[in-house]
Design a protein around this motif. Structure first.
Motif, PDB file in Angstrom:
ATOM      1  N   VAL A 311       0.841  -1.198   0.000  1.00 44.05           N
ATOM      2  CA  VAL A 311       0.000   0.000   0.000  1.00 44.05           C
ATOM      3  C   VAL A 311       0.876   1.248   0.000  1.00 44.05           C
ATOM      4  O   VAL A 311       1.798   1.372   0.813  1.00 44.05           O
ATOM      5  N   VAL A 312       0.590   2.160  -0.916  1.00 44.53           N
ATOM      6  CA  VAL A 312       1.219   3.486  -0.918  1.00 44.53           C
ATOM      7  C   VAL A 312       0.222   4.454  -0.294  1.00 44.53           C
ATOM      8  O   VAL A 312      -0.900   4.601  -0.778  1.00 44.53           O
ATOM      9  N   THR A 313       0.615   5.085   0.786  1.00 42.76           N
ATOM     10  CA  THR A 313      -0.291   5.958   1.530  1.00 42.76           C
ATOM     11  C   THR A 313       0.387   7.284   1.847  1.00 42.76           C
ATOM     12  O   THR A 313       1.585   7.314   2.149  1.00 42.76           O
ATOM     13  N   PRO A 314      -0.346   8.405   1.790  1.00 38.81           N
ATOM     14  CA  PRO A 314       0.262   9.710   2.077  1.00 38.81           C
ATOM     15  C   PRO A 314       0.480   9.962   3.566  1.00 38.81           C
ATOM     16  O   PRO A 314       1.163  10.909   3.941  1.00 38.81           O
ATOM     17  N   GLY A 315      -0.088   9.123   4.416  1.00 37.69           N
ATOM     18  CA  GLY A 315       0.090   9.304   5.853  1.00 37.69           C
ATOM     19  C   GLY A 315       1.523   9.037   6.273  1.00 37.69           C
ATOM     20  O   GLY A 315       2.327   8.469   5.518  1.00 37.69           O
ATOM     21  N   GLY A 316       1.856   9.438   7.494  1.00 33.95           N
ATOM     22  CA  GLY A 316       3.198   9.242   8.016  1.00 33.95           C
ATOM     23  C   GLY A 316       3.213   8.228   9.145  1.00 33.95           C
ATOM     24  O   GLY A 316       2.186   7.952   9.767  1.00 33.95           O
ATOM     25  N   GLU A 317       4.393   7.683   9.442  1.00 30.06           N
ATOM     26  CA  GLU A 317       4.541   6.690  10.516  1.00 30.06           C
ATOM     27  C   GLU A 317       5.953   6.778  11.092  1.00 30.06           C
ATOM     28  O   GLU A 317       6.937   6.704  10.368  1.00 30.06           O
ATOM     29  N   ASP A 318       6.019   6.899  12.413  1.00 32.78           N
ATOM     30  CA  ASP A 318       7.290   7.012  13.116  1.00 32.78           C
ATOM     31  C   ASP A 318       8.151   5.760  12.963  1.00 32.78           C
ATOM     32  O   ASP A 318       9.372   5.808  13.137  1.00 32.78           O
ATOM     33  N   PHE A 319       7.543   4.630  12.618  1.00 38.50           N
ATOM     34  CA  PHE A 319       8.260   3.356  12.473  1.00 38.50           C
ATOM     35  C   PHE A 319       9.463   3.487  11.537  1.00 38.50           C
ATOM     36  O   PHE A 319      10.516   2.873  11.755  1.00 38.50           O
ATOM     37  N   HIS A 320       9.323   4.262  10.473  1.00 39.02           N
ATOM     38  CA  HIS A 320      10.348   4.296   9.433  1.00 39.02           C
ATOM     39  C   HIS A 320      11.611   5.047   9.866  1.00 39.02           C
ATOM     40  O   HIS A 320      12.626   5.001   9.160  1.00 39.02           O
ATOM     41  N   PHE A 321      11.561   5.706  11.022  1.00 42.00           N
ATOM     42  CA  PHE A 321      12.763   6.353  11.537  1.00 42.00           C
ATOM     43  C   PHE A 321      13.829   5.327  11.903  1.00 42.00           C
ATOM     44  O   PHE A 321      15.025   5.613  11.842  1.00 42.00           O
ATOM     45  N   TYR A 322      13.403   4.109  12.266  1.00 45.05           N
ATOM     46  CA  TYR A 322      14.366   3.067  12.608  1.00 45.05           C
ATOM     47  C   TYR A 322      15.292   2.773  11.426  1.00 45.05           C
ATOM     48  O   TYR A 322      16.516   2.695  11.576  1.00 45.05           O
ATOM     49  N   THR A 323      14.707   2.586  10.244  1.00 43.05           N
ATOM     50  CA  THR A 323      15.531   2.281   9.073  1.00 43.05           C
ATOM     51  C   THR A 323      16.262   3.510   8.556  1.00 43.05           C
ATOM     52  O   THR A 323      17.330   3.398   7.955  1.00 43.05           O
ATOM     53  N   PHE A 324      15.695   4.692   8.784  1.00 42.82           N
ATOM     54  CA  PHE A 324      16.357   5.935   8.375  1.00 42.82           C
ATOM     55  C   PHE A 324      17.653   6.122   9.161  1.00 42.82           C
ATOM     56  O   PHE A 324      18.684   6.505   8.598  1.00 42.82           O
ATOM     57  N   GLU A 325      17.606   5.829  10.463  1.00 40.96           N
ATOM     58  CA  GLU A 325      18.782   6.001  11.317  1.00 40.96           C
ATOM     59  C   GLU A 325      19.689   4.770  11.337  1.00 40.96           C
ATOM     60  O   GLU A 325      20.883   4.889  11.597  1.00 40.96           O
ATOM     61  N   ARG A 326      19.122   3.604  11.076  1.00 43.36           N
ATOM     62  CA  ARG A 326      19.907   2.359  11.074  1.00 43.36           C
ATOM     63  C   ARG A 326      19.642   1.632   9.744  1.00 43.36           C
ATOM     64  O   ARG A 326      18.848   0.694   9.670  1.00 43.36           O
ATOM     65  N   PRO A 327      20.327   2.064   8.680  1.00 39.52           N
ATOM     66  CA  PRO A 327      20.043   1.534   7.334  1.00 39.52           C
ATOM     67  C   PRO A 327      20.277   0.032   7.176  1.00 39.52           C
ATOM     68  O   PRO A 327      19.796  -0.560   6.216  1.00 39.52           O
ATOM     69  N   HIS A 328      20.991  -0.576   8.130  1.00 42.03           N
ATOM     70  CA  HIS A 328      21.235  -2.023   8.011  1.00 42.03           C
ATOM     71  C   HIS A 328      19.967  -2.829   8.275  1.00 42.03           C
ATOM     72  O   HIS A 328      19.888  -4.004   7.902  1.00 42.03           O
ATOM     73  N   LEU A 329      18.973  -2.229   8.915  1.00 42.89           N
ATOM     74  CA  LEU A 329      17.750  -2.948   9.255  1.00 42.89           C
ATOM     75  C   LEU A 329      16.955  -3.328   8.006  1.00 42.89           C
ATOM     76  O   LEU A 329      16.754  -2.500   7.112  1.00 42.89           O
ATOM     77  N   LYS A 330      16.490  -4.564   7.986  1.00 40.91           N
ATOM     78  CA  LYS A 330      15.576  -5.022   6.947  1.00 40.91           C
ATOM     79  C   LYS A 330      14.173  -4.956   7.537  1.00 40.91           C
ATOM     80  O   LYS A 330      13.829  -5.747   8.414  1.00 40.91           O
ATOM     81  N   ALA A 331      13.377  -4.007   7.091  1.00 38.16           N
ATOM     82  CA  ALA A 331      12.118  -3.720   7.774  1.00 38.16           C
ATOM     83  C   ALA A 331      10.943  -3.624   6.816  1.00 38.16           C
ATOM     84  O   ALA A 331      11.105  -3.277   5.641  1.00 38.16           O
ATOM     85  N   THR A 332       9.778  -3.923   7.348  1.00 43.88           N
ATOM     86  CA  THR A 332       8.519  -3.693   6.648  1.00 43.88           C
ATOM     87  C   THR A 332       7.402  -3.679   7.680  1.00 43.88           C
ATOM     88  O   THR A 332       7.566  -4.172   8.799  1.00 43.88           O
ATOM     89  N   MET A 333       6.260  -3.106   7.284  1.00 43.45           N
ATOM     90  CA  MET A 333       5.073  -3.079   8.136  1.00 43.45           C
ATOM     91  C   MET A 333       3.956  -3.864   7.467  1.00 43.45           C
ATOM     92  O   MET A 333       3.698  -3.703   6.276  1.00 43.45           O
ATOM     93  N   LEU A 334       3.286  -4.685   8.248  1.00 40.80           N
ATOM     94  CA  LEU A 334       2.093  -5.387   7.783  1.00 40.80           C
ATOM     95  C   LEU A 334       0.918  -4.425   7.746  1.00 40.80           C
ATOM     96  O   LEU A 334       0.650  -3.724   8.724  1.00 40.80           O
ATOM     97  N   GLY A 335       0.227  -4.373   6.618  1.00 34.76           N
ATOM     98  CA  GLY A 335      -1.008  -3.619   6.518  1.00 34.76           C
ATOM     99  C   GLY A 335      -2.173  -4.534   6.833  1.00 34.76           C
ATOM    100  O   GLY A 335      -2.400  -5.521   6.131  1.00 34.76           O
ATOM    101  N   LEU A 336      -2.918  -4.227   7.907  1.00 36.88           N
ATOM    102  CA  LEU A 336      -3.999  -5.088   8.371  1.00 36.88           C
ATOM    103  C   LEU A 336      -5.328  -4.548   7.848  1.00 36.88           C
ATOM    104  O   LEU A 336      -5.830  -3.529   8.333  1.00 36.88           O
ATOM    105  N   GLY A 337      -5.898  -5.228   6.863  1.00 31.82           N
ATOM    106  CA  GLY A 337      -7.207  -4.843   6.345  1.00 31.82           C
ATOM    107  C   GLY A 337      -8.292  -5.297   7.295  1.00 31.82           C
ATOM    108  O   GLY A 337      -8.636  -6.479   7.327  1.00 31.82           O
ATOM    109  N   CYS A 338      -8.825  -4.373   8.075  1.00 33.52           N
ATOM    110  CA  CYS A 338      -9.779  -4.735   9.131  1.00 33.52           C
ATOM    111  C   CYS A 338     -10.982  -3.800   9.143  1.00 33.52           C
ATOM    112  O   CYS A 338     -11.622  -3.616  10.177  1.00 33.52           O
TER     113      CYS A 338
END
Length: 371
Positions: A311-338
């Protein structure tokens, strides 16, 4: 694992109800922190709390954790039925419930784990400050994978579908002060009108050009100047600017543009303009390896038909600061359709709580695959 999950369902329902009915705003999640810690201790886990802030983390398994899962724990402050109060209208009550369920499930199968897992209960997501606080404590430095989750509105995901990645955009909140010169309304030449300076800033913001192929916007969202007397030219004003961009690169272009506007308007009017960044949320930096693990976990649990595209969404999420500051992290967020309705941050937001158990199953399988 399925039988253990089914046994968890009534307990998770009770946990969600408690969290939903006891919301706490950013940096004030004291009861929430203690409640989660007590649940983890009851399950023979050893939660780690902080001396200087709310939030906590727990490690499950043996050795140094290489795989992590993060949930946010704070609520919004908003008007509900005419009363301002803390309110879980962004789904963090559901996120916490899934994180606790995942921790309980992993603890039950701890003897089968091939490595250790770290579950992070992060404060202050709504202020875009919590992730940086946990990064500063070194809690993700040794992780290889980091997963997260967020409930999604119906316009993005149908109820009962799940996305392996959320491509949030970047956001910045600027606040500023204009110092001009007060004057009598009959003698405008003796003053520097803060309102006119503000209007020039608005006009300047409209001339910040960015890549037209990337969604972006920058606009003034608050402006305060003058008092009750209408014959005084105000010399001081305060304002806020909201900036959005789908990529971090375009956000940098906007940031440089705001600074150019500030310096040019200062020079034009002879006013003093101070601008600072109050909040900065970075755009998603999704790692393909993490996305593929989450995609496989979704298919394991609900099949290919219920596995939606990222999902491409215009909203923001603090989660992505982890990968911004620690680029070695392999990260993703599950989108829960509920079935989130009427939408995120609506004071009466609701969603299908039955999907939380499915979320626990997917998250746990993604973690096991990463291990």
């Amino acid at each position: 694992m399925n039988q253990v999950l089914q046994n968890l369902q009534p307990r998770l329902a009770d946990i969600f109800t408690h969290l939903h009915e006891h919301p706490e705003i950013s940096w004030q999640e004291h009861e929430t922190t203690q409640y989660i810690a007590a649940l983890l201790r009851e399950a023979q886990m050893e939660p780690h709390l902080f001396d200087d802030m709310t939030g906590l983390y727990v490690d499950i398994g043996n050795g140094e954790p290489k795989v992590g899962f993060r949930t946010d724990i704070d609520a919004l402050w908003q008007e509900v039925d005419g009363v301002f109060k803390a309110n879980h209208s962004c789904g963090h009550d559901g996120h916490m419930t899934m994180a606790i369920g995942t921790a309980l499930l992993l603890k039950d199968m701890e003897h089968l784990l091939s490595g250790a897992v770290r579950i992070l209960f992060q404060p202050a997501e709504e202020k875009a400050q919590g992730a940086s606080a946990l990064v500063e404590k070194g809690l993700v430095d040794n992780l290889e994978y980091l997963f997260g989750v967020h409930v999604r509105p119906l316009k993005e995901l149908e109820d009962g579908t799940y996305a392996p990645a959320l491509y949030h955009g970047a956001a910045k909140l600027f606040t500023g002060t204009i110092i001009g010169e007060e004057a009598h309304g009959a003698r405008p030449e003796l003053g520097i009108n803060a309102i006119e300076v503000g209007a020039a800033i608005v006009e300047g913001l409209q001339k910040i050009w960015t890549d037209p192929n990337v969604s972006a916007s920058v606009k003034m969202t608050q402006f305060n100047a003058g008092g009750s007397s209408t014959n005084i030219i105000p010399g001081k004003a305060t304002f806020s600017i909201d900036a959005r961009a789908q990529t971090n690169e375009v956000m940098q272009v906007i940031t440089e543009g705001v600074e150019r506007v500030r310096t040019s308007v200062e020079a034009m009017y002879g006013a003093k303009i101070d601008i600072k960044v109050d909040a900065h949320i970075v755009a998603a930096l999704v790692h393909d390896a993490a996305l593929q693990l989450m995609n496989a976990a979704i298919i394991d649990v609900v099949g290919e038909k219920a596995c939606a595209p990222p999902v491409v969404t215009p909203g923001g999420e603090d989660f992505h600061f982890y990968t911004f500051e620690r680029p070695h992290l392999k990260a993703t967020m599950l989108g829960l359709g509920c079935g989130v309705t009427p939408g995120l941050h609506h004071p009466k937001m609701t969603f299908n709580q039955d999907r939380l158990l499915t979320g626990v199953n997917i998250i746990t399988r993604a973690i096991l695959r990463a291990l």
